[in-house]
Design a protein around this motif. Structure first.
Motif, mmCIF file in Angstrom:
data_model
loop_
_atom_site.group_PDB
_atom_site.id
_atom_site.type_symbol
_atom_site.label_atom_id
_atom_site.label_comp_id
_atom_site.label_asym_id
_atom_site.label_seq_id
_atom_site.Cartn_x
_atom_site.Cartn_y
_atom_site.Cartn_z
ATOM 1 N N ASP A 79 0.805 -1.221 0.000
ATOM 2 C CA ASP A 79 0.000 0.000 0.000
ATOM 3 C C ASP A 79 0.842 1.277 0.000
ATOM 4 O OD1 ASP A 79 -2.170 -1.684 0.030
ATOM 5 O OD2 ASP A 79 -2.657 -1.360 2.142
ATOM 6 N N GLY A 80 2.164 1.128 -0.042
ATOM 7 C CA GLY A 80 3.046 2.289 -0.103
ATOM 8 C C GLY A 80 3.147 3.078 1.190
ATOM 9 N N ILE A 81 2.836 2.462 2.301
ATOM 10 C CA ILE A 81 2.902 3.142 3.602
ATOM 11 C C ILE A 81 4.322 2.999 4.146
ATOM 12 C CG2 ILE A 81 2.038 3.137 5.976
ATOM 13 C CD1 ILE A 81 -0.660 2.147 4.719
ATOM 14 N N THR A 82 4.938 4.121 4.495
ATOM 15 C CA THR A 82 6.341 4.098 4.905
ATOM 16 C C THR A 82 6.563 4.499 6.354
ATOM 17 O OG1 THR A 82 6.647 6.357 4.118
ATOM 18 C CG2 THR A 82 7.152 4.563 2.560
ATOM 19 N N GLU A 83 5.474 4.872 7.054
ATOM 20 C CA GLU A 83 5.609 5.296 8.445
ATOM 21 C C GLU A 83 4.350 4.915 9.205
ATOM 22 O OE1 GLU A 83 7.319 9.277 10.676
ATOM 23 O OE2 GLU A 83 6.929 9.321 8.527
ATOM 24 N N VAL A 84 4.518 4.270 10.361
ATOM 25 C CA VAL A 84 3.385 3.814 11.163
ATOM 26 C C VAL A 84 3.674 4.011 12.649
ATOM 27 C CG1 VAL A 84 2.673 2.038 9.505
ATOM 28 C CG2 VAL A 84 4.211 1.428 11.378
ATOM 29 N N GLY A 85 2.618 3.889 13.436
ATOM 30 C CA GLY A 85 2.732 3.819 14.879
ATOM 31 C C GLY A 85 2.307 2.430 15.309
ATOM 32 N N LEU A 86 2.888 1.924 16.379
ATOM 33 C CA LEU A 86 2.592 0.574 16.860
ATOM 34 C C LEU A 86 2.050 0.619 18.279
ATOM 35 C CD1 LEU A 86 2.763 -2.544 16.599
ATOM 36 C CD2 LEU A 86 5.137 -2.362 17.402
ATOM 37 N N LEU A 87 0.834 0.132 18.454
ATOM 38 C CA LEU A 87 0.232 -0.033 19.768
ATOM 39 C C LEU A 87 0.238 -1.524 20.064
ATOM 40 C CD1 LEU A 87 -0.974 2.683 18.609
ATOM 41 C CD2 LEU A 87 -2.774 2.350 20.287
ATOM 42 N N ALA A 88 0.930 -1.924 21.131
ATOM 43 C CA ALA A 88 1.114 -3.349 21.395
ATOM 44 C C ALA A 88 1.326 -3.612 22.876
ATOM 45 C CB ALA A 88 2.325 -3.853 20.603
ATOM 46 N N THR A 89 1.440 -4.892 23.197
ATOM 47 C CA THR A 89 1.776 -5.290 24.562
ATOM 48 C C THR A 89 3.263 -5.065 24.801
ATOM 49 O OG1 THR A 89 2.351 -7.557 23.966
ATOM 50 C CG2 THR A 89 0.025 -7.121 24.517
ATOM 51 N N LYS A 100 11.759 -5.956 13.579
ATOM 52 C CA LYS A 100 12.461 -6.824 12.624
ATOM 53 C C LYS A 100 11.729 -6.898 11.290
ATOM 54 C CE LYS A 100 14.148 -9.660 16.375
ATOM 55 N NZ LYS A 100 13.812 -10.836 17.178
ATOM 56 N N ALA A 101 10.421 -7.017 11.337
ATOM 57 C CA ALA A 101 9.645 -7.179 10.095
ATOM 58 C C ALA A 101 9.573 -5.885 9.285
ATOM 59 C CB ALA A 101 8.231 -7.660 10.418
ATOM 60 N N LEU A 102 9.585 -4.744 9.980
ATOM 61 C CA LEU A 102 9.389 -3.472 9.299
ATOM 62 C C LEU A 102 10.688 -2.727 8.998
ATOM 63 C CD1 LEU A 102 6.404 -2.115 11.433
ATOM 64 C CD2 LEU A 102 6.270 -3.204 9.188
ATOM 65 N N GLU A 103 11.792 -3.153 9.577
ATOM 66 C CA GLU A 103 13.023 -2.358 9.560
ATOM 67 C C GLU A 103 13.490 -1.914 8.175
ATOM 68 O OE1 GLU A 103 16.165 -4.569 11.383
ATOM 69 O OE2 GLU A 103 15.976 -6.238 9.988
ATOM 70 N N GLN A 104 13.290 -2.705 7.177
ATOM 71 C CA GLN A 104 13.788 -2.377 5.840
ATOM 72 C C GLN A 104 12.936 -1.334 5.121
ATOM 73 O OE1 GLN A 104 16.457 -4.247 4.187
ATOM 74 N NE2 GLN A 104 16.931 -5.004 6.220
ATOM 75 N N GLU A 105 11.638 -1.377 5.367
ATOM 76 C CA GLU A 105 10.722 -0.593 4.541
ATOM 77 C C GLU A 105 9.943 0.500 5.264
ATOM 78 O OE1 GLU A 105 10.533 -1.322 1.236
ATOM 79 O OE2 GLU A 105 11.946 -2.958 1.503
ATOM 80 N N VAL A 106 9.707 0.330 6.563
ATOM 81 C CA VAL A 106 8.758 1.191 7.254
ATOM 82 C C VAL A 106 9.354 1.729 8.555
ATOM 83 C CG1 VAL A 106 6.459 1.278 8.319
ATOM 84 C CG2 VAL A 106 6.841 -0.155 6.306
ATOM 85 N N VAL A 107 9.229 3.036 8.775
ATOM 86 C CA VAL A 107 9.617 3.637 10.044
ATOM 87 C C VAL A 107 8.492 3.347 11.028
ATOM 88 C CG1 VAL A 107 10.103 5.801 11.250
ATOM 89 C CG2 VAL A 107 10.932 5.447 8.900
#
Length: 165
Positions: A79-89, A100-107
């Motif tokens: 979807d071309g998204i390059t920046e996200v926020g993560l709400l998690a435990t 680890k999963a996002l490190e290459q493509e997404v901040v």
């Protein structure tokens, strides 16, 4: 769909070792039952449980054990998204699954310490006790703060089952 009683994954990551507080054995038993029923793919709903993904996949090579963070990363990339926020435990943050999963493509931005504490309060005192109004207050306040601070249009909600109204 199968659901098995599994010890708290975040707590297990804090207290490594062997014992009844560890979730791997119950997850392996559930996977074994699914494999015996002829399942070919398994999706584990709990994000924190993916800290044991490698062991689950290794034990059941005949199953495709989907990895939630990798699937999210693929979708964001598509979807071309390059920046996200993560709400998690806390356990999901500690395990580094999304980092680890996002490190290459997404901040990936995470909440501040006090916000993480508020998320965990919303999880344990809200979702897990059935007080969804409390959970919503906690989650929404953290989500708003994170989104505003980093000007984000996309957030990953990697917390327990919760349905937004």
């Amino acid at each position: 769909m199968a659901q098995a009683p599994v010890p708290d994954r975040s707590a297990a990551l804090e207290l490594p070792g062997f014992g009844g507080h560890q979730p791997l054995e119950p997850m392996l038993q559930a996977m074994g039952k699914l494999a015996a029923l002829g399942a070919t793919s398994v999706a584990v709903a709990c994000n924190t449980a993916h800290a044991w993904h490698g062991e689950l996949q290794q034990r059941f090579p005949q199953l495709e054990v989907l990895h939630v963070a990798r699937e999210v990363a693929r979708t964001l990339a598509r979807d071309g998204i390059t920046e996200v926020g993560l709400l998690a435990t806390d356990g999901t943050y500690r395990s580094g699954l999304y980092a680890k999963a996002l490190e290459q493509e997404v901040v990936c931005h995470i909440p501040e310490v006090s916000e993480c504490e508020r998320l965990m309060y919303g999880i344990y005192s809200g979702v897990k006790t059935g007080d969804l109004a409390l959970a919503q207050l906690c989650f929404e306040s953290v989500a708003r703060g994170l989104a505003l601070r980093h000007n984000l249009g996309t957030l990953i909600m990697a917390a327990p089952r919760y349905r937004w109204r």
